[in-house]
Design a protein around this motif. Structure first.
Motif, mmCIF file in Angstrom:
data_model
loop_
_atom_site.group_PDB
_atom_site.id
_atom_site.type_symbol
_atom_site.label_atom_id
_atom_site.label_comp_id
_atom_site.label_asym_id
_atom_site.label_seq_id
_atom_site.Cartn_x
_atom_site.Cartn_y
_atom_site.Cartn_z
ATOM 1 N N ASP A 261 0.795 -1.216 0.000
ATOM 2 C CA ASP A 261 0.000 0.000 0.000
ATOM 3 C C ASP A 261 0.836 1.279 0.000
ATOM 4 O O ASP A 261 0.330 2.361 0.273
ATOM 5 C CB ASP A 261 -0.943 0.015 1.202
ATOM 6 C CG ASP A 261 -0.190 -0.128 2.523
ATOM 7 O OD1 ASP A 261 1.021 -0.373 2.483
ATOM 8 O OD2 ASP A 261 -0.829 -0.004 3.586
ATOM 9 N N ASP A 262 2.108 1.171 -0.317
ATOM 10 C CA ASP A 262 2.993 2.339 -0.311
ATOM 11 C C ASP A 262 3.338 2.726 -1.743
ATOM 12 O O ASP A 262 4.362 2.312 -2.303
ATOM 13 C CB ASP A 262 4.257 2.033 0.491
ATOM 14 C CG ASP A 262 5.083 3.275 0.801
ATOM 15 O OD1 ASP A 262 4.917 4.275 0.081
ATOM 16 O OD2 ASP A 262 5.899 3.223 1.742
ATOM 17 N N LEU A 263 2.496 3.569 -2.337
ATOM 18 C CA LEU A 263 2.700 3.952 -3.733
ATOM 19 C C LEU A 263 3.924 4.846 -3.900
ATOM 20 O O LEU A 263 4.573 4.830 -4.950
ATOM 21 C CB LEU A 263 1.453 4.647 -4.282
ATOM 22 C CG LEU A 263 0.192 3.781 -4.395
ATOM 23 C CD1 LEU A 263 -0.966 4.584 -4.957
ATOM 24 C CD2 LEU A 263 0.449 2.546 -5.263
ATOM 25 N N ALA A 264 4.249 5.621 -2.871
ATOM 26 C CA ALA A 264 5.446 6.464 -2.953
ATOM 27 C C ALA A 264 6.701 5.600 -3.035
ATOM 28 O O ALA A 264 7.620 5.870 -3.833
ATOM 29 C CB ALA A 264 5.516 7.399 -1.753
ATOM 30 N N ALA A 265 6.746 4.536 -2.233
ATOM 31 C CA ALA A 265 7.887 3.624 -2.283
ATOM 32 C C ALA A 265 7.949 2.906 -3.623
ATOM 33 O O ALA A 265 9.035 2.674 -4.176
ATOM 34 C CB ALA A 265 7.806 2.618 -1.138
ATOM 35 N N ALA A 269 11.063 2.868 -6.319
ATOM 36 C CA ALA A 269 11.642 1.611 -6.801
ATOM 37 C C ALA A 269 11.578 1.515 -8.317
ATOM 38 O O ALA A 269 12.518 1.032 -8.967
ATOM 39 C CB ALA A 269 10.919 0.428 -6.154
ATOM 40 N N LEU A 270 10.483 1.972 -8.918
ATOM 41 C CA LEU A 270 10.373 1.954 -10.376
ATOM 42 C C LEU A 270 11.419 2.868 -11.008
ATOM 43 O O LEU A 270 12.002 2.538 -12.048
ATOM 44 C CB LEU A 270 8.968 2.384 -10.808
ATOM 45 C CG LEU A 270 7.819 1.422 -10.490
ATOM 46 C CD1 LEU A 270 6.483 2.033 -10.908
ATOM 47 C CD2 LEU A 270 8.012 0.072 -11.173
ATOM 48 N N LEU A 310 -1.899 2.243 -11.004
ATOM 49 C CA LEU A 310 -1.870 2.560 -12.434
ATOM 50 C C LEU A 310 -1.396 3.999 -12.658
ATOM 51 O O LEU A 310 -0.689 4.285 -13.622
ATOM 52 C CB LEU A 310 -3.253 2.356 -13.058
ATOM 53 C CG LEU A 310 -3.781 0.915 -13.058
ATOM 54 C CD1 LEU A 310 -5.182 0.873 -13.643
ATOM 55 C CD2 LEU A 310 -2.844 -0.010 -13.824
ATOM 56 N N GLY A 311 -1.777 4.907 -11.756
ATOM 57 C CA GLY A 311 -1.273 6.259 -11.834
ATOM 58 C C GLY A 311 0.226 6.317 -11.593
ATOM 59 O O GLY A 311 0.940 7.091 -12.234
ATOM 60 N N THR A 312 0.706 5.478 -10.671
ATOM 61 C CA THR A 312 2.145 5.395 -10.418
ATOM 62 C C THR A 312 2.877 4.854 -11.640
ATOM 63 O O THR A 312 3.948 5.351 -12.016
ATOM 64 C CB THR A 312 2.412 4.492 -9.199
ATOM 65 O OG1 THR A 312 1.663 4.977 -8.085
ATOM 66 C CG2 THR A 312 3.899 4.466 -8.851
ATOM 67 N N LEU A 313 2.298 3.841 -12.264
ATOM 68 C CA LEU A 313 2.883 3.275 -13.480
ATOM 69 C C LEU A 313 2.934 4.325 -14.585
ATOM 70 O O LEU A 313 3.947 4.462 -15.293
ATOM 71 C CB LEU A 313 2.061 2.065 -13.916
ATOM 72 C CG LEU A 313 2.628 1.181 -15.035
ATOM 73 C CD1 LEU A 313 3.935 0.530 -14.596
ATOM 74 C CD2 LEU A 313 1.599 0.117 -15.418
ATOM 75 N N LEU A 314 1.862 5.104 -14.721
ATOM 76 C CA LEU A 314 1.825 6.167 -15.731
ATOM 77 C C LEU A 314 2.923 7.195 -15.464
ATOM 78 O O LEU A 314 3.607 7.642 -16.385
ATOM 79 C CB LEU A 314 0.452 6.845 -15.712
ATOM 80 C CG LEU A 314 0.269 8.047 -16.641
ATOM 81 C CD1 LEU A 314 0.394 7.638 -18.100
ATOM 82 C CD2 LEU A 314 -1.087 8.710 -16.392
ATOM 83 N N GLY A 315 3.104 7.553 -14.199
ATOM 84 C CA GLY A 315 4.148 8.502 -13.857
ATOM 85 C C GLY A 315 5.539 7.992 -14.204
ATOM 86 O O GLY A 315 6.429 8.782 -14.542
#
Length: 375
Positions: A261-265, A269-270, A310-315
């Motif tokens: 649940d840690d999208l910032a992390a 990592a990405l 999915l927003g993180t992936l887009l970023g």
């Protein structure tokens, strides 16, 4: 005022086309109902104008909806003001996937905690529940929430009996789509597709011609189960190659070693660009682009909003998703297309659930059913 924020009485008169005396009477009625309050800006305040300034009317922050989110690992409740402010929130983690009865117990417990520390002047007028599954909108029965293991579970009515407040329930992504249209990345857009990626897979919501597109029974928008891979993974729904099995948060967090649940992390990592991570990213971007192509050819949206992981992936991949979508779509259907991250972040489902919590009040502000009751 609920959707657009504070507005002068003069501007209300202009927007509604009513005469000034009618606007004055209507605002007075809303003030008497404690749904709005008026304040006179000081001379010289920006927007006050010349001469006697028009009073500013604000929706009340003390009129609240309880916004409930149910996930496989947590039940959350937030209190949202009619003015859009999130007044308070609490999340109760779940050791196991909660049953419908356990989720209701958790809502009752958390709501009691929030109510106990809320200003006595505040009043809760309704409860909205965001469920990761197919929900029959007219009575709030959860027809199928596969990640939760719920099937044909009455939820809204028994929860209302339990807590003594009106309750509405709906699919979480449909609520997210509407929230992003009202307050987020697709504000004012009449045709949009919203995809949210979370612990319970990928949910989809559609707004078409300025209205939520829900279908005959409220089940439309299950874009997580659109077909994207003939040789893909078997999905819990029984099909093979569904979008949510080919693009999943768990696959990304597993390869990156980040908390679920840690999208910032996950974003950090990405950004490291490790080859084994990029291979997973490549597969997920391909699957997502195919799923979006299917949605675009069906709905013809102006904007696609991506939330959750999915927003993180887009970023991470930037314009690559949009380029892949355009490469496999009819050119005319992507001329105006924008693919953007959700703007409301972790509040998107909270704001969406609050909207249906306020629905009875907004339909009839003077109805006795919208009076506060203590859960």
């Amino acid at each position: 005022m609920h959707e657009d924020g504070p507005v002068t009485r003069a501007e209300l008169t202009r927007r509604t086309g009513l005469n000034r005396s009618t606007t004055l009477a209507l605002v007075g009625e809303l003030v008497d109902l404690r749904l709005v309050h008026e304040e006179t800006p000081a001379p010289g305040t920006p927007g006050a104008g010349v001469g006697r300034p028009s009073s500013v009317v604000r929706a009340s922050s003390d009129v609240l909806a309880a916004a409930v989110t149910v996930e496989i690992d947590a039940v959350g409740v937030a209190l949202v003001g009619l003015d859009g402010t999130v007044r308070d929130r609490e999340v109760e983690s779940q050791q196991d996937v909660p049953s419908a009865a356990q989720a209701m117990d958790a809502v009752a417990r958390v709501l009691a905690v929030l109510t106990a520390r809320t200003d006595p002047a505040a009043r809760i007028v309704g409860v909205g529940v965001a469920v990761p599954g197919i929900v029959r909108v007219e009575d709030g029965t959860v027809r199928d929430a596969p990640h939760l293991g719920w099937r044909d579970e009455p939820f809204a009515a028994p929860l209302a009996d339990r807590i003594g407040l009106p309750v509405r329930a709906a699919n979480d992504a449909n609520l997210g789509a509407w929230a992003e249209r009202l307050y987020g990345s697709a504000r004012g857009v009449d045709d949009l597709v919203y995809l949210n990626g979370g612990a319970s897979g990928i949910g989809g919501g559609i707004v078409s011609a300025g209205r939520p597109f829900s279908g005959a029974d409220g089940y439309a928008g299950e874009l997580g189960h659109t077909f994207v891979a003939a040789n893909g993974i078997r999905c819990h729904c029984g099909a093979v190659g569904c979008l949510e099995t080919e693009a999943s948060r768990s696959a990304l967090t597993l390869v990156t070693g980040t908390p679920p649940d840690d999208l910032a992390a996950l974003a950090v990592a990405l950004a490291a660009g490790r080859p084994e991570v990029e291979r997973v990213v490549d597969r997920q971007v391909t699957a997502l682009a195919t799923g979006l192509r299917n949605a675009i050819h069906t709905v013809d949206p102006e904007v696609v909003v991506l939330g959750g992981f999915l927003g993180t992936l887009l970023g991470h991949v930037g314009g690559r998703i949009e380029a892949d979508v355009r490469a496999q779509s009819m050119p005319a259907m992507t001329e105006r297309l924008r693919i953007v991250p959700a703007a409301l972040g972790t509040d998107v489902l909270v704001r969406g659930a609050a909207e249906i919590g306020f629905r009875d009040l907004l339909l009839d502000p003077s109805s006795p059913t919208t009076e506060s009751r203590t859960p």
